[in-house]
Design a protein around this motif. Structure first.
Motif, PDB file in Angstrom:
ATOM      1  N   ASP A  24       0.829  -1.210   0.000  1.00 45.95           N
ATOM      2  CA  ASP A  24       0.000   0.000   0.000  1.00 45.95           C
ATOM      3  C   ASP A  24       0.863   1.259   0.000  1.00 45.95           C
ATOM      4  O   ASP A  24       0.555   2.250  -0.680  1.00 45.95           O
ATOM      5  CB  ASP A  24      -0.909   0.017   1.236  1.00 45.95           C
ATOM      6  N   ALA A  25       1.968   1.231   0.775  1.00 44.55           N
ATOM      7  CA  ALA A  25       2.863   2.396   0.830  1.00 44.55           C
ATOM      8  C   ALA A  25       3.434   2.679  -0.555  1.00 44.55           C
ATOM      9  O   ALA A  25       3.458   3.823  -1.024  1.00 44.55           O
ATOM     10  CB  ALA A  25       3.991   2.143   1.834  1.00 44.55           C
ATOM     11  N   MET A  26       3.901   1.650  -1.225  1.00 41.28           N
ATOM     12  CA  MET A  26       4.453   1.843  -2.573  1.00 41.28           C
ATOM     13  C   MET A  26       3.383   2.327  -3.542  1.00 41.28           C
ATOM     14  O   MET A  26       3.646   3.178  -4.395  1.00 41.28           O
ATOM     15  CB  MET A  26       5.040   0.531  -3.093  1.00 41.28           C
ATOM     16  N   GLU A  27       2.177   1.777  -3.419  1.00 45.81           N
ATOM     17  CA  GLU A  27       1.100   2.193  -4.321  1.00 45.81           C
ATOM     18  C   GLU A  27       0.826   3.694  -4.129  1.00 45.81           C
ATOM     19  O   GLU A  27       0.586   4.417  -5.102  1.00 45.81           O
ATOM     20  CB  GLU A  27      -0.163   1.363  -4.059  1.00 45.81           C
ATOM     21  N   THR A  28       0.894   4.151  -2.870  1.00 47.83           N
ATOM     22  CA  THR A  28       0.665   5.577  -2.591  1.00 47.83           C
ATOM     23  C   THR A  28       1.732   6.448  -3.255  1.00 47.83           C
ATOM     24  O   THR A  28       1.426   7.450  -3.897  1.00 47.83           O
ATOM     25  CB  THR A  28       0.697   5.827  -1.067  1.00 47.83           C
ATOM     26  N   THR A  29       2.996   6.069  -3.113  1.00 48.59           N
ATOM     27  CA  THR A  29       4.054   6.977  -3.579  1.00 48.59           C
ATOM     28  C   THR A  29       4.426   6.759  -5.051  1.00 48.59           C
ATOM     29  O   THR A  29       4.904   7.675  -5.703  1.00 48.59           O
ATOM     30  CB  THR A  29       5.321   6.812  -2.711  1.00 48.59           C
ATOM     31  N   PHE A  30       4.220   5.553  -5.578  1.00 53.33           N
ATOM     32  CA  PHE A  30       4.544   5.284  -6.993  1.00 53.33           C
ATOM     33  C   PHE A  30       3.310   5.401  -7.880  1.00 53.33           C
ATOM     34  O   PHE A  30       3.430   5.462  -9.098  1.00 53.33           O
ATOM     35  CB  PHE A  30       5.136   3.882  -7.167  1.00 53.33           C
ATOM     36  N   GLY A  31       2.111   5.350  -7.255  1.00 51.96           N
ATOM     37  CA  GLY A  31       0.890   5.417  -8.065  1.00 51.96           C
ATOM     38  C   GLY A  31       0.571   4.116  -8.769  1.00 51.96           C
ATOM     39  O   GLY A  31      -0.262   4.073  -9.675  1.00 51.96           O
ATOM     40  N   LYS A  32       1.262   3.031  -8.379  1.00 49.76           N
ATOM     41  CA  LYS A  32       1.028   1.714  -9.005  1.00 49.76           C
ATOM     42  C   LYS A  32       1.179   0.639  -7.942  1.00 49.76           C
ATOM     43  O   LYS A  32       2.070   0.743  -7.085  1.00 49.76           O
ATOM     44  CB  LYS A  32       2.091   1.428 -10.070  1.00 49.76           C
ATOM     45  N   ARG A  33       0.395  -0.398  -8.031  1.00 47.57           N
ATOM     46  CA  ARG A  33       0.522  -1.517  -7.099  1.00 47.57           C
ATOM     47  C   ARG A  33       1.833  -2.273  -7.377  1.00 47.57           C
ATOM     48  O   ARG A  33       2.102  -2.623  -8.541  1.00 47.57           O
ATOM     49  CB  ARG A  33      -0.661  -2.462  -7.310  1.00 47.57           C
ATOM     50  N   PRO A  34       2.682  -2.532  -6.390  1.00 49.36           N
ATOM     51  CA  PRO A  34       3.926  -3.263  -6.667  1.00 49.36           C
ATOM     52  C   PRO A  34       3.672  -4.738  -6.978  1.00 49.36           C
ATOM     53  O   PRO A  34       2.698  -5.320  -6.490  1.00 49.36           O
ATOM     54  CB  PRO A  34       4.724  -3.111  -5.370  1.00 49.36           C
ATOM     55  N   ILE A  35       4.545  -5.311  -7.784  1.00 46.49           N
ATOM     56  CA  ILE A  35       4.456  -6.724  -8.182  1.00 46.49           C
ATOM     57  C   ILE A  35       5.331  -7.546  -7.232  1.00 46.49           C
ATOM     58  O   ILE A  35       6.475  -7.166  -6.979  1.00 46.49           O
ATOM     59  CB  ILE A  35       4.978  -6.881  -9.626  1.00 46.49           C
TER      60      ILE A  35
END
Lengths: 453, 453
Positions: A377-388
Motif C-alpha cells: 500500500d505504501a508503494m502504491e501511494t508513492t509510486f501510483g502503481k501496485r507493486p508486483i
C-alpha cells in the motif's frame, strides 16, 4: 513529496555522501579502521534523529549499530535491519570516478555502497527525521545495522540469539533489494541462499618448467578446469549428486504467475552486452534467476599472470566457487555435498582442499501478511502503481535466521535497480530512488500501525 | 681439474655472481635498463678474455652480444650461442633468498639465471680464459649471446639472416640444457618446440552480482574452464583436430632405445612430490617428456582473487596456454590449429580472443657427427663415463632456425640438472656443474679441431 523531505533533500544527500566516503570494506583487514569509522558515523546520525539507547554492540568481528524508540509498549514494533559494510571495490581501474569519492552524475550517486546498502540504510535514518517533523512515529521502531553482511554475517546470529528480548518485535523491515524499474515498483518475496567455497588444487610440490616436465605431471590449472567443467552437464544442469533433491518444485500455475513479471530477454541481453541468452535448459530467464539453484566460479587464479610468456607449470591453482540456493535446500546440506563431491572428483596425483567460506539460507516471504500489505500500500501511494511480488536471485541470508531465531517474517522493501551495478565497478543509486524510499517508508509505518490496531 | 681452473675458481664464481645481480628479465619492460647493463657486462668480459670485434649488435629489441677470435681462417670455426636474459622471478615470496642477490649454499649458486642461462654462458667465457692460459685456442671461435630467448627470440632470426657471412661456422655449440645427473652425464639430442597463446573470454560487458544474474548469464570463468577441459580427452590425448597429424612416430626399436636411459618413476614422483604418475595413455614418462607433444595452461586469472568472498560474475577470464611440439610439427601449423579450434569451441553468448605469443620449432640433432663425438669424448674425459644421448622436453627454438638459415647442426653440451628449478623460485646451479663445464669445454674444442684436420 512531503514538505520536510523536499526542503531537506540536498542536506540528506550530502550526509549520505559523507558516509559513502568512508571505505567500510569488511572483506579486507586493511580497511578495519574505516569499518569502525562508518559504524561511529551511523551511531551519531541515529542519535541525531532521536533514537534512544544508541550503541555499538561489540561482536567477535565488527560492531552492530543498535538504537530504538519505544513510544508506547502496547503499540507494534518494527525491527529495521541493514548493513554498513560494503563489497571490495576492485578492480579500481574500471571505475570512472573513485569508489570512495562519491559524485552525483545524471541523477545517480556513484560510489561503492551507494545502493548496497548504505544508501538504502540511510533512507531509514532520514525517514525517521521526516516522521519526527510530521507528527511523530506511529509505532515503536528498533534499528539494527551490522558490519559483516558482505562477509557472511558470521556474528549476527550469535548476537541475535543472545539478545532476543532486546530485539523483540512484530516484523522485520529490510531495504537491501531492488525493484523492477522506477515505473514498475515491486517487492521481493523470494531470495536465494548461498554456499561459498575456496578450493585449492596442488600438483607438483613446486613450480616446474613446462618443457622439462610438461606431459608427465598433472598441471593443477588444467586439472582444476576439468573439475570445474564437470560440475555442469550439457544442459547447464549441476552434476553434484543429490544437489537438486530438496529443490522445491513449483506448480505450472506458480511458474506461470512468476513469468507474468515484465521481462524481455532482448532487453536483458542488451543491458549487459550478451550475444545470447544462457542457462539451465527448460527454464526461462526469470525462473533461472528466481527459482533455480546455480553454481558460479567467482574467481580463479594460478601460474604466471604477468606480462608476456612464462613457460611454467604451477604447483597450485585456486578458485572461489559459490552456489545460489533455493527453497528447500539448506546451506549446510549443500556445503557438505559440494565439499564431498569436489574432493571425490580429484584425479590421482593431485591434492584438493575445499574451504567453505560462508553460507546463507534461501527464503520465501509471505504476501498475505499485514506487513506485506502495508508495504504494498505504501508503494502504491508513492509510486501510483501496485507493486508486483517478485522472486529475486540475491541472498540476504539473515532473513531465514530471523525467522528461525526470532520467529519473525521480513518485508523486503527495497528501492534499488538491477542496473545499479552493486558488487561491480561504478555502483550507483538513483537520487530518485533514495528520495522515493524516504517518502515511502513513513507510509509503511503508518499503514502497519493502523492495521495492527 | 686443470691448474688454471683450480687456481682461479673463486674469482670465476665471484664474477658470475656479479652478473647474476643484474635482473635481466626480458619479459617485463621495467627491467629494460638492467637487460642492457647485463649485455654491457658480458661485452666487457668477452673483451677481457681476448675476443676481437666485441660489440653490442642492435636489433629491434634487445642487443645481441657478439665477439670472435679467428686464429687461422683455414681451421674450423665453432659458433657459441647462449642468452643473457632471464625468466621473470615472481612469485618473489617463494624464494628463500632474493632472486637477484645470489648466494652459494650447500655447493649451489641460488639466483634467477644461475643455470638458465647466465651460469652456462659464463662457463664458455671462462673456458676461453683457461685455454688462453694453457696453450691457446685450437680453432676459431665466434660467440653470439642474445637477450630475448625467454620471450621468443623474435629478433635473432632477422639478425642471423642479415649476418650469414659474419656468422659462418662449422657447428653451433650451446650450453642451455641439462644432463641426467652429476654421475650420469648425457647430451640432449631432441628438443620440443613451442606454441604459446594468451586467450580471453568475455561474457557480460561488466562484472555482475552473482545473486541477481547467476544462472542466466554465461560466466566467462566457467566457460573458459569448460573450453580448457575439452582440450584433453580421458586418456590425456589432445583433442584439437589434426594436432597429431605430423607427429613423427618412432619405431619400437627407437622407443626401446629411448627408454634405456636411467629413469625411475618412483624417484621422479618423489623429486617433485607427486602422489602418482600422470600423462598420455600408453606412453612412459620418458616418452611423454621426450617424444610427445603436450598442452599446458601456464597461467589463469579472472574474477575476485583477493581475501574473503565476493559474489561476482566476472566480465572476462584469461589464460596463458602453451603447447610443446615434437618433430615434425611446426609452430606455425599448431598455432593456426589452436587458434582456429579454440575460437570454434566458444559457446553461444561469449566472445573469445586468441593472441599467439611466440613459437619455436622442435628439433632432433645428429649423434653421428664429428661435433657430437667431440662433445661425448670431452665429457667422457672429465666425467669418466660415456654420456647418454637423451631427448629432453624443453625448447631451444633457435636450433631449428640455425639449421635452416645457416645450414649448421648444433651440439647441446649442457651441464644443468632437472632439479635446478629453472623458471621456478629458487633456481640454482651446482658449483660442481659450473666448474665441470669450464673443464669440459676446452676438451671439446681440442677434440673437434683434431678430428676436423
Amino acid at each position: 513529496m512531503a514538505a520536510t523531505l523536499e526542503q531537506n533533500q540536498d542536506r540528506f544527500l550530502s550526509e549520505l555522501l559523507d558516509w559513502l566516503r568512508i571505505p567500510s570494506v569488511s572483506a579486507d583487514p586493511k580497511f578495519h579502521g574505516d569499518v569502525l569509522r562508518a559504524a561511529e558515523f551511523l551511531k551519531a546520525r541515529l542519535e541525531e534523529v532521536g533514537l534512544d539507547n544508541v550503541e555499538l554492540c561489540p561482536t567477535a568481528g565488527n560492531p552492530i549499530v543498535y538504537g530504538e524508540k519505544i513510544i508506547d509498549p502496547s503499540l507494534p514494533t518494527v525491527l529495521v535491519y541493514g548493513h554498513y559494510d560494503v563489497q571490495p571495490a576492485d578492480p579500481y581501474e574500471l571505475w570512472t570516478s573513485p569508489p570512495f569519492e562519491p559524485v552525483i552524475k545524471d541523477g545517480k550517486i556513484y560510489a561503492r555502497g551507494a545502493c548496497d546498502d548504505k544508501g538504502q540504510v540511510y533512507m531509514h535514518v532520514k525517514a525517521l527525521e521526516v516522521m519526527n517533523q510530521e507528527g511523530g512515529l506511529p509505532c515503536n521502531i528498533k534499528v539494527m545495522i551490522e558490519g559483516e553482511e558482505e562477509i557472511g554475517s558470521n556474528n549476527l546470529g550469535i548476537f541475535v540469539r543472545a539478545n532476543k528480548e532486546k530485539l523483540a518485535a512484530d516484523v522485520i523491515l529490510i531495504s537491501d533489494t531492488g525493484m523492477l524499474a522506477n515505473d514498475v515498483p515491486s517487492i521481493e518475496v523470494g531470495l536465494r541462499g548461498l554456499s561459498y567455497h575456496e578450493v585449492e588444487v596442488t600438483g607438483p610440490n613446486r613450480d616446474l618448467h613446462s618443457g622439462l616436465y610438461g606431459g608427465a605431471v598433472p598441471n593443477p590449472i588444467n586439472v582444476l578446469c576439468k573439475m570445474i567443467a564437470s560440475l555442469h552437464d550439457e544442459n547447464n544442469h549441476i552434476t553434484i549428486p543429490a544437489f537438486y533433491d530438496n529443490v522445491a518444485v513449483l506448480s505450472a500455475e506458480e511458474r506461470a504467475e512468476l513469468n507474468r513479471v515484465p521481462h524481455s530477454d532482448d532487453e536483458f541481453k542488451q543491458s549487459i552486452g550478451l550475444k545470447d541468452i544462457y542457462g539451465e535448459k527448460d527454464y526461462t530467464t526469470v525462473e533461472r534467476i528466481g527459482i533455480r539453484p546455480t553454481l558460479d566460479v567467482n574467481g580463479i587464479w594460478g601460474g604466471y599472470t604477468g606480462e608476456g610468456a612464462k613457460t611454467v607449470i604451477a604447483s597450485k591453482a585456486f578458485a572461489k566457487i559459490s552456489m545460489r540456493l533455493v527453497p528447500n535446500q539448506t546451506s549446510e546440506e549443500i556445503t557438505a555435498l559440494f565439499q564431498q563431491h569436489f574432493e571425490s572428483i580429484a584425479p590421482a596425483g593431485v591434492t584438493v582442499v575445499v574451504k567453505p567460506h560462508h553460507g546463507g539460507e534461501p527464503v520465501v516471504t509471505p504476501t498475505d501478511s499485514v506487513a506485506y500489505k502495508a508495504a504494498a500500500d505504501a508503494m502504491e501511494t508513492t509510486f501510483g502503481k501496485r507493486p508486483i511480488p517478485t522472486r529475486g536471485g540475491g541472498s540476504i541470508p539473515i532473513v531465514a535466521m530471523f525467522k528461525s531465531e526470532l520467529g519473525l517474517d521480513t518485508v523486503l522493501l527495497g528501492f534499488g535497480l538491477d542496473s545499479d551495478a552493486i558488487h561491480s565497478p561504478n555502483e550507483h543509486y538513483g537520487v530518485f530512488n533514495f528520495l522515493k524510499g524516504i517518502e515511502t517508508i513513513p507510509h509503511f509505518y503508518r499503514n502497519y500501525a493502523a492495521a495492527m490496531k
